[in-house]
Design a protein around this motif. Structure first.
Motif, PDB file in Angstrom:
ATOM      1  N   ALA A  80      17.191  28.565  -5.351  1.00 47.52           N
ATOM      2  CA  ALA A  80      17.214  29.446  -6.511  1.00 47.52           C
ATOM      3  C   ALA A  80      15.821  29.968  -6.844  1.00 47.52           C
ATOM      4  CB  ALA A  80      17.794  28.706  -7.722  1.00 47.52           C
ATOM      5  N   ASP A  81      14.811  29.487  -6.128  1.00 46.40           N
ATOM      6  CA  ASP A  81      13.430  29.923  -6.319  1.00 46.40           C
ATOM      7  C   ASP A  81      13.188  31.145  -5.433  1.00 46.40           C
ATOM      8  OD1 ASP A  81      10.712  30.270  -6.563  1.00 46.40           O
ATOM      9  OD2 ASP A  81      10.153  28.238  -5.930  1.00 46.40           O
ATOM     10  N   TYR A  82      13.601  32.302  -5.909  1.00 41.74           N
ATOM     11  CA  TYR A  82      13.531  33.515  -5.092  1.00 41.74           C
ATOM     12  C   TYR A  82      12.096  33.992  -4.871  1.00 41.74           C
ATOM     13  CZ  TYR A  82      18.508  33.580  -6.249  1.00 41.74           C
ATOM     14  OH  TYR A  82      19.832  33.240  -6.426  1.00 41.74           O
ATOM     15  N   PHE A  83      11.189  33.625  -5.758  1.00 39.10           N
ATOM     16  CA  PHE A  83       9.770  33.953  -5.577  1.00 39.10           C
ATOM     17  C   PHE A  83       9.222  33.262  -4.334  1.00 39.10           C
ATOM     18  CE2 PHE A  83       5.214  33.211  -7.009  1.00 39.10           C
ATOM     19  CZ  PHE A  83       4.792  34.509  -6.779  1.00 39.10           C
ATOM     20  N   SER A  84       9.437  31.955  -4.239  1.00 40.86           N
ATOM     21  CA  SER A  84       8.976  31.212  -3.061  1.00 40.86           C
ATOM     22  C   SER A  84       9.686  31.682  -1.796  1.00 40.86           C
ATOM     23  CB  SER A  84       9.207  29.713  -3.262  1.00 40.86           C
ATOM     24  OG  SER A  84       8.412  29.206  -4.310  1.00 40.86           O
ATOM     25  N   ALA A  85      10.992  31.953  -1.915  1.00 38.06           N
ATOM     26  CA  ALA A  85      11.755  32.419  -0.761  1.00 38.06           C
ATOM     27  C   ALA A  85      11.229  33.758  -0.257  1.00 38.06           C
ATOM     28  CB  ALA A  85      13.228  32.537  -1.119  1.00 38.06           C
ATOM     29  N   SER A  86      10.851  34.638  -1.178  1.00 38.60           N
ATOM     30  CA  SER A  86      10.331  35.944  -0.791  1.00 38.60           C
ATOM     31  C   SER A  86       8.967  35.828  -0.127  1.00 38.60           C
ATOM     32  CB  SER A  86      10.245  36.854  -2.020  1.00 38.60           C
ATOM     33  OG  SER A  86      11.531  37.084  -2.563  1.00 38.60           O
ATOM     34  N   ILE A  87       8.147  34.914  -0.630  1.00 37.41           N
ATOM     35  CA  ILE A  87       6.854  34.662   0.018  1.00 37.41           C
ATOM     36  C   ILE A  87       7.077  34.152   1.432  1.00 37.41           C
ATOM     37  CG2 ILE A  87       4.799  33.199  -0.028  1.00 37.41           C
ATOM     38  CD1 ILE A  87       5.034  33.254  -3.117  1.00 37.41           C
ATOM     39  N   ALA A  88       8.018  33.241   1.590  1.00 44.83           N
ATOM     40  CA  ALA A  88       8.305  32.691   2.914  1.00 44.83           C
ATOM     41  C   ALA A  88       8.753  33.779   3.877  1.00 44.83           C
ATOM     42  CB  ALA A  88       9.372  31.599   2.806  1.00 44.83           C
ATOM     43  N   GLY A  89       9.744  34.576   3.474  1.00 46.18           N
ATOM     44  CA  GLY A  89      10.276  35.605   4.365  1.00 46.18           C
ATOM     45  C   GLY A  89       9.256  36.653   4.729  1.00 46.18           C
ATOM     46  N   MET A  90       8.517  37.149   3.743  1.00 45.11           N
ATOM     47  CA  MET A  90       7.513  38.180   4.001  1.00 45.11           C
ATOM     48  C   MET A  90       6.400  37.648   4.889  1.00 45.11           C
ATOM     49  SD  MET A  90       6.676  41.393   3.327  1.00 45.11           S
ATOM     50  CE  MET A  90       6.066  41.499   5.016  1.00 45.11           C
ATOM     51  N   SER A  91       5.936  36.442   4.616  1.00 47.85           N
ATOM     52  CA  SER A  91       4.816  35.893   5.385  1.00 47.85           C
ATOM     53  C   SER A  91       5.211  35.527   6.809  1.00 47.85           C
ATOM     54  CB  SER A  91       4.225  34.677   4.672  1.00 47.85           C
ATOM     55  OG  SER A  91       5.176  33.637   4.538  1.00 47.85           O
ATOM     56  N   VAL A  92       6.471  35.170   7.037  1.00 49.23           N
ATOM     57  CA  VAL A  92       6.918  34.880   8.401  1.00 49.23           C
ATOM     58  C   VAL A  92       6.755  36.113   9.279  1.00 49.23           C
ATOM     59  CG1 VAL A  92       8.959  34.461   9.829  1.00 49.23           C
ATOM     60  CG2 VAL A  92       8.458  32.948   7.922  1.00 49.23           C
ATOM     61  N   MET A  93       7.188  37.270   8.796  1.00 45.43           N
ATOM     62  CA  MET A  93       7.054  38.489   9.589  1.00 45.43           C
ATOM     63  C   MET A  93       5.590  38.829   9.840  1.00 45.43           C
ATOM     64  SD  MET A  93       8.254  40.972  11.321  1.00 45.43           S
ATOM     65  CE  MET A  93      10.030  40.938  11.031  1.00 45.43           C
ATOM     66  N   SER A  94       4.764  38.750   8.805  1.00 50.93           N
ATOM     67  CA  SER A  94       3.354  39.101   8.951  1.00 50.93           C
ATOM     68  C   SER A  94       2.636  38.149   9.899  1.00 50.93           C
ATOM     69  CB  SER A  94       2.678  39.094   7.583  1.00 50.93           C
ATOM     70  OG  SER A  94       3.270  40.052   6.735  1.00 50.93           O
ATOM     71  N   LEU A  95       2.868  36.861   9.719  1.00 46.90           N
ATOM     72  CA  LEU A  95       2.219  35.873  10.579  1.00 46.90           C
ATOM     73  C   LEU A  95       2.742  35.962  12.009  1.00 46.90           C
ATOM     74  CD1 LEU A  95       0.342  33.516  11.033  1.00 46.90           C
ATOM     75  CD2 LEU A  95       2.084  31.986  10.076  1.00 46.90           C
ATOM     76  N   ALA A  96       4.035  36.158  12.181  1.00 50.38           N
ATOM     77  CA  ALA A  96       4.603  36.284  13.525  1.00 50.38           C
ATOM     78  C   ALA A  96       4.047  37.513  14.233  1.00 50.38           C
ATOM     79  CB  ALA A  96       6.123  36.355  13.452  1.00 50.38           C
ATOM     80  N   GLY A  97       3.863  38.602  13.503  1.00 54.44           N
ATOM     81  CA  GLY A  97       3.271  39.796  14.093  1.00 54.44           C
ATOM     82  C   GLY A  97       1.847  39.566  14.535  1.00 54.44           C
ATOM     83  N   GLU A  98       1.102  38.860  13.729  1.00 52.96           N
ATOM     84  CA  GLU A  98      -0.285  38.523  14.069  1.00 52.96           C
ATOM     85  C   GLU A  98      -0.345  37.648  15.309  1.00 52.96           C
ATOM     86  OE1 GLU A  98      -3.094  35.556  11.771  1.00 52.96           O
ATOM     87  OE2 GLU A  98      -3.049  37.491  10.737  1.00 52.96           O
ATOM     88  N   ARG A  99       0.493  36.648  15.370  1.00 55.52           N
ATOM     89  CA  ARG A  99       0.510  35.742  16.516  1.00 55.52           C
ATOM     90  C   ARG A  99       1.030  36.443  17.777  1.00 55.52           C
ATOM     91  NH1 ARG A  99       0.462  30.227  15.804  1.00 55.52           N
ATOM     92  NH2 ARG A  99       2.126  29.949  17.353  1.00 55.52           N
TER      93      ARG A  99
END
Length: 269
Positions: A211-230
């Motif tokens: 139910a913590d959509y703020f943390s969930a949104s950080i997780a989802g957004m950062s996964v794409m950014s970090l995966a792109g970097e890697r």
């Protein structure tokens, strides 16, 4: 923002295997399904008005993406969104190209009026178009806007009582009170069609676990950014965008709390 709370969502997601119901655009539907599987969730792509109300009741999150919107699909979005609201299922809106035409602006406005949206993810010009009648979007690309992106994210979050996620060179996530910047990423992410849509699927996958959509949104957004970097770092100079896209999917598939915790770059503002 509690980094450990975000990190714990990775194991929770794979344990729960949330079902993410997509009513999304035909350009990126396959990529969205695959990225949802890669992160550990399960996708369903159902957009018929005859079944969306029944299907969404089985889901843990609902994605509404207006990229290739048509009248019947819009009706399905409203039907599914209202049921999701009744059932307490988070709704994630991707207002693709919302500033390009009056029709898209009207559709997005009506969606937000009729359905309680939990998370809105878009680029800066798309988000600006949601709050200003004269916001401009060239197709799905971002254009220059005068408003600071942090302020923009906070305005969207407060105006629509949702989590606002702005993709860009620096990604921004805000709940209106707390705002973070994610500085991972690579410009090659802009050369692959659908990375924004896939990011929305990642966010939905995580919102299906908490139910913590703020943390969930950080997780989802950062996964794409970090995966792109890697992904960019792992391919050779001779490799092209096809290798990058395949490696991007692999990086998302292998992403876990350990890798994320060591390499993610998040700034609280």
């Amino acid at each position: 923002m509690n980094k450990s709370v975000v990190s714990n969502l990775f194991s929770r997601l794979r344990e729960k295997n949330p079902l993410v119901h997509h009513i999304t655009n035909i350009v990126t539907v396959n990529d969205c399904a695959n990225v949802t599987l890669a992160i550990g969730a399960s996708p369903v792509m159902a957009n018929s008005v005859e079944e969306v109300e029944e299907m969404v009741q089985l889901a843990n999150a609902l994605v509404l993406n207006i990229g290739t919107i048509q009248a019947e699909i819009f009706t399905a979005m409203i039907l599914a969104g209202k049921v999701a609201n009744e059932k307490g299922i988070p709704v994630i809106l991707d207002p693709v190209g919302v500033g390009a035409t009056a029709y898209r602006r009207r559709i997005a406005k009506e969606l937000i009026q009729k359905v309680k949206i939990s998370v809105i993810r878009g680029n800066a010009s798309e988000m600006y178009s949601l709050i200003r009648e004269n916001g401009r979007t060239r197709g799905v690309d971002s254009t220059d806007i005068s408003l600071d992106r942090k302020i923009l994210a906070e305005k969207v979050a407060n105006l629509f009582s949702c989590i606002a996620v702005i993709s860009g060179e620096t990604d921004i996530v805000s709940n209106g009170l707390e705002t973070v910047q994610i500085t991972n990423g690579d410009h090659w992410l802009t050369k692959v069609t659908g990375t924004g849509c896939m990011t929305t699927s990642l966010i939905a996958s995580f919102t299906g676990t908490t139910a913590d959509y703020f943390s969930a949104s950080i997780a989802g957004m950062s996964v794409m950014s970090l995966a792109g970097e890697r992904a960019k770092k792992s391919i050779s100079e001779e490799d092209g965008i096809g290798h990058f896209k395949a490696q991007l999917m692999d990086e998302i598939f292998h992403m876990n709390e350990e890798v994320w915790g060591k390499e993610v770059s998040i700034i609280e503002t």
